[in-house]
Design an enzyme around this catalytic site. Sequence first.
Site, PDB file in Angstrom:
ATOM      1  N   GLU A   1     126.038  85.584  41.907  1.00 61.68           N
ATOM      2  CA  GLU A   1     126.698  86.870  42.035  1.00 61.68           C
ATOM      3  C   GLU A   1     125.593  87.902  42.289  1.00 61.68           C
ATOM      4  O   GLU A   1     124.634  87.961  41.523  1.00 61.68           O
ATOM      5  CB  GLU A   1     127.452  87.213  40.747  1.00 61.68           C
ATOM      6  CG  GLU A   1     128.239  88.478  40.909  1.00 61.68           C
ATOM      7  CD  GLU A   1     128.943  88.962  39.648  1.00 61.68           C
ATOM      8  OE1 GLU A   1     128.985  88.222  38.645  1.00 61.68           O
ATOM      9  OE2 GLU A   1     129.442  90.102  39.691  1.00 61.68           O
TER      10      GLU A   1
ATOM     11  N   ARG B   1     122.641  75.065  30.834  1.00 62.74           N
ATOM     12  CA  ARG B   1     121.778  76.058  31.459  1.00 62.74           C
ATOM     13  C   ARG B   1     120.392  76.012  30.828  1.00 62.74           C
ATOM     14  O   ARG B   1     120.205  75.530  29.723  1.00 62.74           O
ATOM     15  CB  ARG B   1     122.381  77.447  31.404  1.00 62.74           C
ATOM     16  CG  ARG B   1     122.664  77.994  30.023  1.00 62.74           C
ATOM     17  CD  ARG B   1     123.065  79.477  30.086  1.00 62.74           C
ATOM     18  NE  ARG B   1     124.147  79.762  31.016  1.00 62.74           N
ATOM     19  CZ  ARG B   1     124.125  80.770  31.901  1.00 62.74           C
ATOM     20  NH1 ARG B   1     123.089  81.561  31.985  1.00 62.74           N
ATOM     21  NH2 ARG B   1     125.140  80.996  32.692  1.00 62.74           N
TER      22      ARG B   1
ATOM     23  N   LYS C   1     121.459  88.232  32.775  1.00 55.73           N
ATOM     24  CA  LYS C   1     121.214  89.300  33.749  1.00 55.73           C
ATOM     25  C   LYS C   1     121.517  90.660  33.140  1.00 55.73           C
ATOM     26  O   LYS C   1     120.864  91.648  33.468  1.00 55.73           O
ATOM     27  CB  LYS C   1     122.061  89.074  35.004  1.00 55.73           C
ATOM     28  CG  LYS C   1     121.417  88.072  35.953  1.00 55.73           C
ATOM     29  CD  LYS C   1     122.093  88.087  37.316  1.00 55.73           C
ATOM     30  CE  LYS C   1     123.304  87.203  37.319  1.00 55.73           C
ATOM     31  NZ  LYS C   1     123.860  86.983  38.667  1.00 55.73           N
TER      32      LYS C   1
HETATM   33  P1  ATP Z   1     124.541  85.740  33.704  1.00 61.00           P
HETATM   34  O1  ATP Z   1     125.332  84.871  32.778  1.00 61.00           O
HETATM   35  O2  ATP Z   1     123.228  86.161  33.174  1.00 61.00           O
HETATM   36  O3  ATP Z   1     125.311  86.875  34.300  1.00 61.00           O
HETATM   37  P2  ATP Z   1     125.256  84.027  35.771  1.00 61.00           P
HETATM   38  O4  ATP Z   1     125.290  82.632  35.378  1.00 61.00           O
HETATM   39  O5  ATP Z   1     126.568  84.711  35.764  1.00 61.00           O
HETATM   40  O6  ATP Z   1     124.186  84.800  34.919  1.00 61.00           O
HETATM   41  P3  ATP Z   1     125.259  83.754  38.578  1.00 61.00           P
HETATM   42  O7  ATP Z   1     124.773  84.662  39.608  1.00 61.00           O
HETATM   43  O8  ATP Z   1     126.729  83.545  38.477  1.00 61.00           O
HETATM   44  O9  ATP Z   1     124.648  84.233  37.197  1.00 61.00           O
HETATM   45  O10 ATP Z   1     124.541  82.346  38.699  1.00 61.00           O
HETATM   46  C1  ATP Z   1     124.500  81.602  39.886  1.00 61.00           C
HETATM   47  C2  ATP Z   1     124.371  80.160  39.549  1.00 61.00           C
HETATM   48  O11 ATP Z   1     123.210  79.927  38.751  1.00 61.00           O
HETATM   49  C3  ATP Z   1     125.558  79.683  38.758  1.00 61.00           C
HETATM   50  O12 ATP Z   1     125.985  78.443  39.286  1.00 61.00           O
HETATM   51  C4  ATP Z   1     125.045  79.547  37.365  1.00 61.00           C
HETATM   52  O13 ATP Z   1     125.711  78.542  36.673  1.00 61.00           O
HETATM   53  C5  ATP Z   1     123.571  79.212  37.590  1.00 61.00           C
HETATM   54  N1  ATP Z   1     122.772  79.657  36.456  1.00 61.00           N
HETATM   55  C6  ATP Z   1     122.725  80.892  35.927  1.00 61.00           C
HETATM   56  N2  ATP Z   1     121.915  80.931  34.863  1.00 61.00           N
HETATM   57  C7  ATP Z   1     121.418  79.685  34.698  1.00 61.00           C
HETATM   58  C8  ATP Z   1     120.532  79.066  33.764  1.00 61.00           C
HETATM   59  N3  ATP Z   1     119.975  79.759  32.763  1.00 61.00           N
HETATM   60  N4  ATP Z   1     120.261  77.757  33.914  1.00 61.00           N
HETATM   61  C9  ATP Z   1     120.801  77.065  34.922  1.00 61.00           C
HETATM   62  N5  ATP Z   1     121.643  77.567  35.822  1.00 61.00           N
HETATM   63  C10 ATP Z   1     121.967  78.867  35.726  1.00 61.00           C
END
Ligand code: ATP
Length: 588
Positions: free
Chosen positions: A57, A283, A293
């Site tokens: 995102e 994760r 984020k």
């Molecule tokens: P946040 O929870 O901090 O807002 P997010 O997971 O919503 O982060 P996205 O932009 O949706 O952020 O993430 C893009 C991809 O990266 C998704 O498929 C998500 O599952 C993966 N991702 C995000 N954070 C991690 C992490 N700490 N470890 C592994 N994969 C991750």
Amino acid sequence: MKKLISERDNKEKEGKGNADMTKTGSIPAPNFIRNIIAEDLKANKNEGRVITRFPPEPNGYLHIGHAKSICLNFGLAAENEGGLCNLRFDDTNPIKEENEYVKSIKEDVRWLGFDWEDRLFYASDYFEQMYQYAVQLIKAGKAYVCDLNADETREYRGTLTEPGKDSPYRNRSIDENLDLFESMRAGKFDNGSRTLRAKIDMASPNLNMRDPVMYRILRAKHHRTGDKWCIYPMYDWAHGLEDSTEGITHSVCTLEFEDHRPLYDWFLNELNVYHPQQIEFARLNLTYTVMSKRKLLELVEHGYVTGWNDPRMPTISGLRRRGYTPESIRNFCDRIGVAKRDSIVDIALLEHCLREDLNKSAQRVMGVLRPLKVIIDNYPEDKVEELEAINNPEDPNMGTRKVPFSRVLYIEREDFRDDPPKKFFRLAPGREVRLRYAYYITCVGVVRDEKTGEVIELHCTYDPKTRGGDSPDGRKVKATLHWVSAAHSLKAEVRLYDHLFIEANPGEAKDAGDYKSYLNPDSLQRLTSCRVEPSLAGAAPGSRYQFERQGYFCVDSVDSSDDILVFNRTVSLRDSWAKIEKTQKQKS
Ligand code: ATP
Ligand code: MG
């Protein structure tokens, strides 16, 4: 609190194989997702296709956790013949999303070494298609327009222990729903006054299934579609459709989406469209940092760091500016493996992967961080010698360079002790040491500040027969010091970094509540009177060096200029991971 685990721990529990295989980069280590794909290929599922995606995102910069997902998704595609991985922006929330983030994400994925070729997609490109799918569900009696506001919707939803209540608008006729939904799109209603909801089951034990909202009314300018839409799809409605539309075969996501899978299944089944297989993995969490984020944005917005690319941030752009290499991050992602259980990885492992890479590739130079003047009394005043120095003992192909030596030098202040304790073998009054690539010197005099008593200058003599660093009479010294020639050296600023947080798991620490109370007040130390050898003149921004005996440093890509060289300490030489691993081995 999550359990602190080691790399080996993780691999053993998940039944992984030889960790060394990943190091070579040739054969990927088996993990449960690779196994699923291998089985699917054997059964010729999806006619043998493997299509994955990385779906960020654009509401922040990418961090090292995203790197895990990027390496996994692009890796799975690359290691299977004909496999493809899409880059897709999940841009369904115009309030938090910006073009700046889109730009940075593309740059970071590319820098990590991955290529989406012509497969760059945006959820916003599917808005019309999603709208049509919603109409299809309404026509099938599976979705309705609801007039409850946000608070009421929450109230009706129930709790984990209590079932929800049906919305009074749940049984509207199909025609009325079609009409209202069209009016929602046409902008006839106020923000938040109505929603479109799936008609599933308000008593479901899974809260995600209690008539979830599919569309909300929101007048907000979208970074790509502008003002075209005033209704926006909710993440859970949109995400599965995006995967389906792109024909994703293996939709790999993090564990928190496990509970959402039944909802994605429901949508895809009701629409009777192509159904990707969703696989969840744990994760990445890393010690001494935060990875959400929202929290990273807060650190940026409130000035706790200088920006998303602050070298202390766990963001890809921060790590890049700090001096990390893409290889070291990819290698780290390989080594942590992929598991089905949440854990926290020691940041020392990331640093270990970095040292391993830089040790092979970084040119050695000499830089003095806290200079102490040394005068070689018996060295001619105007003489300058060019001494030969090895650029990288790990790689003879990197050759040698000349380093000027003269009568007045700087050495590291901490390499001299007036009153040396036991086991301090470096310079002290009357003591002889070696200057790297140069000569043996002996300290014969100490000049002190009259008022403070602080040592401000040393007088030494050198032995001309020890040129190059060895004594023909076989005389040994116990220390070798780095140095620079005072007249030839360049002024530099050096920034030393420590962990951003003092707590191993600041996001989960119980007392004091707010993770910000665990910020490390000493995470940045600026040394402004450093001296580096003249070969560093004009060093390109981002270039990496090992300062002998000090660590790995890189030229700061933002603040370094022709006027003043600025270096970031990427990582020190001391490898805490090697120590951790050793103790773990002894214990097991
Ligand atoms: P946040 O929870 O901090 O807002 P997010 O997971 O919503 O982060 P996205 O932009 O949706 O952020 O993430 C893009 C991809 O990266 C998704 O498929 C998500 O599952 C993966 N991702 C995000 N954070 C991690 C992490 N700490 N470890 C592994 N994969 C991750
Ligand atoms: Mg997300």
